[in-house]
Design an enzyme around this catalytic site. Structure first.
Site, short mmCIF file in Angstrom:
data_model
loop_
_atom_site.label_atom_id
_atom_site.label_comp_id
_atom_site.label_asym_id
_atom_site.label_seq_id
_atom_site.Cartn_x
_atom_site.Cartn_y
_atom_site.Cartn_z
N ASP A 8 0.82 -1.22 0.00
CA ASP A 8 0.00 0.00 0.00
C ASP A 8 0.85 1.27 0.00
O ASP A 8 1.82 1.37 0.75
CB ASP A 8 -0.85 -0.03 1.29
CG ASP A 8 -1.78 1.15 1.42
OD1 ASP A 8 -2.76 1.19 0.68
OD2 ASP A 8 -1.51 2.04 2.26
N GLU A 49 1.28 -0.52 -5.00
CA GLU A 49 0.23 0.44 -5.33
C GLU A 49 0.89 1.76 -5.72
O GLU A 49 1.62 2.35 -4.92
CB GLU A 49 -0.69 0.70 -4.13
CG GLU A 49 -1.87 1.57 -4.52
CD GLU A 49 -2.45 2.41 -3.41
OE1 GLU A 49 -3.61 2.81 -3.53
OE2 GLU A 49 -1.75 2.69 -2.41
O1 TEU Z 1 -4.38 4.44 -1.05
C1 TEU Z 1 -3.30 5.28 -1.31
C2 TEU Z 1 -3.58 6.32 -2.28
O2 TEU Z 1 -2.76 6.57 -3.16
C3 TEU Z 1 -4.77 7.20 -2.10
O3 TEU Z 1 -4.50 8.34 -2.83
C4 TEU Z 1 -6.01 6.72 -2.66
O4 TEU Z 1 -5.94 6.98 -4.01
C5 TEU Z 1 -7.14 7.50 -2.03
O5 TEU Z 1 -7.68 6.65 -1.08
C6 TEU Z 1 -8.20 7.88 -3.00
O6 TEU Z 1 -9.20 8.58 -2.37
C7 TEU Z 1 -4.15 3.40 -0.17
C8 TEU Z 1 -5.39 2.57 0.07
O7 TEU Z 1 -5.77 1.96 -1.13
C9 TEU Z 1 -6.45 3.42 0.67
O8 TEU Z 1 -7.66 2.73 0.83
C10 TEU Z 1 -5.95 3.91 2.00
O9 TEU Z 1 -6.88 4.80 2.56
C11 TEU Z 1 -4.60 4.59 1.87
O10 TEU Z 1 -3.67 3.86 1.08
C12 TEU Z 1 -3.96 4.76 3.22
O11 TEU Z 1 -3.47 3.53 3.67
#
Ligand code: TEU
Length: 545
Positions: free
Chosen positions: A207, A272
């Site tokens: 993540d 990610e």
């Molecule tokens: O998301 C990381 C991220 O890049 C965020 O910008 C995401 O695009 C954002 O939630 C969009 O509104 C990850 C996870 O996928 C997300 O669910 C988490 O909230 C976040 O990390 C923090 O761990």
């Protein structure tokens, strides 16, 4: 039942399960592991199963759930809401028995503020865990150390009265950023990976990795010259985040993680990472692939936000395939997840069927979000039902992620077969029609299409291992490409327009799969494929599958 286990290279797709929303087994309105166990037959092996070779779980770890599990308070256990470690082991065994690989989420950038490390870290400046997190002195006027912004709103720094310093939180203030410059933190992270790999987990989705390395001098992020202060503009976009993320040690730290991955046979890690806009997409992707392409790869999310048109999709895919080293790099095309509005709501039903054909015919390892195989839409969430803190802390920007996290729709029952009680989020609607039980009975349903595509991909070396080439590079309406392996070829033809389109195909071609099963395109005697609006087809040659 014991299905032969495939290697990652042979996996047809990964299916993302948002555990709160897949299946409730204990009547508390929230999904859990025993619920997933009871649905394994749907995933693979049961009658009419979807047929996915791998699943990925969004976080299952103990968490106060400020960010629904992305705020971890113990990386090596299961939150009681979801069950126990024994439930997880049973799930793992059940999945493996069916030939399903299991990936889990890994949240390396931050913990929960309730993680024992942070509880200790904030007790005093000389606590041994102090350096596990990112603490900094205020500026002389008492304000935050720099201008870095939290992606979830406001400053990325939170004042701590007890110790007279600020701590950094890229996300919620309940998610303090770990200090990756501290080798002890990096070692902790590596042991967490070992813990899960030793248990038999097959892969990791990592993540928000781009934040693990930051500028060590905490220099300000520069202003974004392209930012306009429109009423619905996200203030986070007012800066270019070149100091607060993509720090100088990012790839080195990730390499330390992939070194652990590589110590185990056939394990992978998917990073990610979203297009940043600051770096060229080539630099950004190749940076992540450069970490260790044998075992790791970044997601490709380009298809999520872009215009739905043939030139636009052709452009990003051709460009991406063009700069990849196809022998080494595994593409991971993804068109939806728990952070993005539902695919059908973004592009429309027939268009989403086209995307399903596209995603399952491109090279690499596709990742499909639960419910997208049914054509589930965004839920409509009333303010009183909102769960995601994003809408509350960033009001007016409509960034709340509840609409895409609604319960899986299994049946036409009151709570869609997800639970016996009112679920934690409302159902997305239309569940009397859009549900597994109903759609699995219809040969032309969205679910039937997905099942067909996944089965086809599972059996097709051309799709899993073949080369890729874009065809007809200037057609304004139809995007097409060919996949080839040995002397086998498959053509994929996608009509992005809302009109019928003709498309010339080689003699001997026939339609293998159409996104519109009830009325597939025909090929005329003059070898012209007659596509319906938004229709996508896989075209085979006489001698091919
Ligand atoms: O998301 C990381 C991220 O890049 C965020 O910008 C995401 O695009 C954002 O939630 C969009 O509104 C990850 C996870 O996928 C997300 O669910 C988490 O909230 C976040 O990390 C923090 O761990």
């Amino acid at each position: 039942m014991n299905a032969p286990s495939k290697t990652w290279k042979d996996v047809n797709a990964v299916y993302q399960i948002y555990p709160r929303s897949f299946q409730d087994s204990n009547g508390d309105g929230v999904g859990d592991l025993r619920g997933v166990i009871s649905r394994l037959d749907y995933l693979k092996g049961g009658e009419g199963a979807l047929g996915v070779d791998a699943i990925w779980f969004s976080p299952l770890f103990p968490s106060p759930m400020a960010d629904f599990g992305y705020d971890v308070s113990n990386y090596c256990d299961i939150d009681p809401l979801f069950g126990t470690l024994d439930d997880f082991k049973e799930l793992l065994a059940g999945a493996h028995a069916r030939g399903i690989k299991v990936m889990i989420d890994f949240v390396p950038n931050h913990t929960s503020h309730e993680h024992p490390w942070f509880r200790e870290s904030k007790t005093s400046r000389d606590n041994p865990k102090r350096e596990y997190y990112t603490w900094a002195d205020p500026k002389p006027d008492g304000s935050a150390p720099n201008n870095w912004l939290s992606i979830f709103g406001g400053s990325a720094w939170e004042w701590d009265e007890t110790t007279g310093q600020y701590y950094l939180h890229t996300f919620l203030k309940e998610q303090p950023d770990l200090n990756w410059r501290n080798p002890a933190v990096r070692q902790e992270m590596q042991s967490i990976l070992r813990f899960w790999f030793d248990m038999g987990v097959d892969g990791i989705r990592a993540d928000a990795v781009r934040w693990v390395s930051k500028d060590e001098h905490y220099r300000d992020d520069p202003k974004n010259p392209a930012f306009t202060d429109a009423p619905n503009a996200d203030p986070f976009a007012s800066l270019l985040h070149v100091q607060s993320r993509f720090g100088p040690h990012l790839f080195e730290y990730l390499r330390e993680l992939t070194d652990v991955v590589e110590q185990y046979p056939d394990k992978i890690m998917i990073f990610e990472d979203y297009p940043d806009g600051v770096f060229t997409s080539r630099d950004q992707y190749l940076g992540f692939y450069g970490v260790n392409p044998r075992v790791s790869m970044p997601f490709n999310f380009e298809g999520i936000g872009r215009e739905f048109s043939a030139p636009s999709f052709r452009h990003f895919i051709t460009e991406f395939q063009g700069f990849l080293d196809v022998d080494q790099h595994t593409p991971v095309y993804c068109f939806g997840n728990h952070d993005q509005p539902r695919l059908v709501s973004r592009v429309g039903e027939r268009q989403a069927r086209l995307v399903a054909v596209l995603q399952t015919t491109l090279p690499g390892l596709p990742v499909v979000y639960y419910g997208d195989e049914l054509g589930m839409k965004n839920g409509i969430i009333r303010p009183s039902e909102e769960q995601d803190p994003l809408n509350v802390i960033k009001p007016g920007l409509n960034q709340g992620r509840d609409p895409e996290r609604t319960p899986m729709q299994w049946s036409a029952d009151e709570y869609a077969g997800f639970s016996t009680v009112k679920p934690w989020l409302p159902l997305a609607g239309q569940h009397d029609e859009v549900n597994v039980a109903t759609l699995s009975q219809k040969y032309d349903s969205f679910l039937a299409l997905y099942t067909w595509l996944l089965d086809f991909r599972a059996r097709s070396d051309v799709l899993k291992h073949g080369g890729y080439q874009t065809l007809d590079s200037s057609n304004p309406h139809v995007f097409s490409f060919v996949r080839m392996h040995g002397n086998e070829q498959l053509m994929v033809v996608l009509n992005f327009s809302n009109r019928r389109r003709s498309y010339a195909v080689p003699p001997g071609s026939h339609v293998l799969i159409s996104s519109q099963q009830a009325n597939p395109a025909k090929i005329s005697r003059k070898h012209v494929l007659k596509l319906h609006p938004y229709e996508a087809v896989i075209v085979g040659q006489m001698h091919s599958a």
